[in-house]
Design a protein around this motif. Structure first.
Motif, PDB file in Angstrom:
ATOM      1  N   ARG A  49       5.475   5.638  -7.857  1.00 55.46           N
ATOM      2  CA  ARG A  49       6.297   4.432  -7.215  1.00 55.46           C
ATOM      3  C   ARG A  49       7.323   4.151  -8.349  1.00 55.46           C
ATOM      4  O   ARG A  49       6.690   4.785  -9.487  1.00 55.46           O
ATOM      5  N   HIS A 104      -0.487   2.181  -0.363  1.00 59.45           N
ATOM      6  CA  HIS A 104      -0.655   1.044  -1.001  1.00 59.45           C
ATOM      7  C   HIS A 104      -1.803   0.819  -2.015  1.00 59.45           C
ATOM      8  O   HIS A 104      -1.789   0.606  -2.771  1.00 59.45           O
ATOM      9  N   HIS A 158      -1.799   3.527  -3.999  1.00 64.68           N
ATOM     10  CA  HIS A 158      -0.627   2.821  -5.411  1.00 64.68           C
ATOM     11  C   HIS A 158      -1.284   1.804  -6.200  1.00 64.68           C
ATOM     12  O   HIS A 158      -0.734   1.609  -7.823  1.00 64.68           O
TER      13      HIS A 158
END
Length: 434
Positions: free
Chosen positions: A37, A270, A273
């Motif tokens: 990321r 996500h 993440h």
């Protein structure tokens, strides 16, 4: 903590300035596929003071959809911040993109410092005067490439910050992190057994995460409500990447982070993440699948979910999962024991003699591979830190440590000692090093 954000057009050096300020703190885990990321958030430490730093994408002068998304992200960062660092290129003239950023910042009413980057000699310092045209009072020359001007900048940023003080040192603090609308606030309400205000009554305002003390099994705990920072409107609801910003301050102050996943929508990228930020911060971790009341045939589904979670989060096999419903409070009793376990293991201290016995046995079972005729030798290992546990190996040559053998040693340590719910750090030092 004070929050500062970097705003500006593309290619002015925001990311270079960001890396200079955070000093590129090393991640606890190696990069794994699926959790790579852009680091948009960091913690800066300077003279025993700390502040949050947010990096943002470059805003250009066009009005295409891509730029609109970047502007929306920047607006969120501005809204979260106490101070804005408006980064401009000291080798270029003011253009439409600079003016667009200037207009956004004027509208925000936030304190602004104009950072004129790429000023690396006395002659170029004359370039900064042109930037007073932007209408901001404080203008500083810096050079990210040559590390110039940063002490002056940091002195200015931290002048009103108190030195770091630990409060409630002995009380376990934990927070819920996750995407919007997964039920973080509902879980807090269920734990506290009361309803609490989540959205500010003043439209369009934000407020800091709220700490709430409560008692569980005769002990005091503090839960940090990250969902307390909710803004009415599309920015907070649709920019998933920046839902991280509402969690970052809480992650830093917490001992344990509970990643909340919505059982009605499933796991998405996500979620990895967000989890990776808690891992990088070295916190105890629990994964909570919420809204379990929406699942049909839960006895069958729980087996499928466990398999899917183990596959999806295979890079963190040490984390336990719980399945809860904040709405019905079913299985809610399984949450706090896992939070406590993750906290205790994150703080665990292991005797040096036991640790060396385990490593000696591990090496005798599986010798390190040789490389160009040389083989790694481990002389001694000791625990040199906690929160998370950190183990330092004294070796003949740390360059001989292969990633796969490091993972093998970590697995052997985890097999011997209960370290469920916490990352651990393995550090290798040559015996010749002090």
């Amino acid at each position: 903590m004070k929050t500062v954000s970097l705003i500006g057009k593309p290619n002015v050096g925001k990311s270079s300035i960001f890396n200079r300020l955070i000093k590129e703190k090393k991640s606890i885990i190696l990069s794994e596929p699926g959790i790579t990321r852009d680091r948009i958030y960091g913690i800066v430490e300077y003279k025993n003071k700390k502040f949050n730093l947010i990096d943002t994408g470059g805003i250009h002068g066009d009005d295409d959809d891509f730029n609109k998304d970047i502007i929306m992200q920047a607006e969120l960062a501005i809204d979260e911040s106490d101070l804005i660092l408006f980064v401009v290129d000291g080798l270029e003239n003011i253009d439409d993109a600079d003016k667009k950023v200037r207009n956004m910042l004027k509208k925000s009413g936030k304190e602004v410092i104009v950072l004129v980057n790429k000023i690396d000699n006395e002659k170029r310092k004359e370039n900064i005067y042109a930037y007073y045209e932007l209408g901001f009072e404080t203008i500083l020359p810096v050079s990210a490439e040559h590390n110039l001007g940063f002490n002056e900048l940091l002195d200015l940023i931290t002048k009103d910050i108190n030195e770091v003080e630990e409060q409630d040192e002995d009380i376990l603090k934990f927070c819920f992190i996750g995407r919007p609308n997964v039920g973080k606030s509902s879980l807090i309400n269920a734990l506290l057994n009361e309803d609490r205000a989540i959205v500010s009554e003043v439209a369009g305002t934000t407020r800091d995460a709220v700490d709430t003390r409560f008692t569980y099994d005769k002990n005091d705990y503090i839960v940090i409500d990250t969902a307390g920072m909710r803004k009415k409107g599309r920015i907070y609801e649709t920019v998933e990447k920046y839902s991280l910003l509402r969690s970052m301050k809480a992650i830093d102050r917490s001992d344990v982070c509970v990643l909340v996943i919505d059982a009605s929508t499933g796991i998405i990228e996500h979620d990895k993440h967000i989890l990776s930020y808690a891992m990088d911060a070295g916190k105890g971790i629990v994964i909570c699948v919420n809204k379990w009341d929406t699942v049909k045939d839960p006895d069958t589904e729980i087996k499928k979910w466990k398999t899917e979670l183990e596959v999806y989060f295979k890079f963190v096999p040490y984390i336990n999962f719980v399945f809860t419903s904040a709405k019905t409070k079913k299985r809610l009793h399984t949450l706090m024991p896992e939070v406590i376990k993750a906290y205790e293991n994150n703080n665990k201290e292991i005797k040096t003699s036991l640790l060396n016995d385990v490593i000696t046995d591990a090496v005798s079972l599986h010798e390190p591979p040789s490389y160009k005729g040389k083989r790694l030798k481990i002389y001694f290992v000791s625990q040199t830190g906690s929160k998370p546990p950190k183990f330092t190996f004294n070796v003949n040559n740390k360059n001989l440590v292969h990633f796969s053998y490091e993972r093998y040693l970590e697995n052997k340590i985890r097999e011997a000692f209960d370290l469920v719910g916490t990352p651990i750090i393995l550090q290798f030092k040559n015996r010749s090093e002090e």
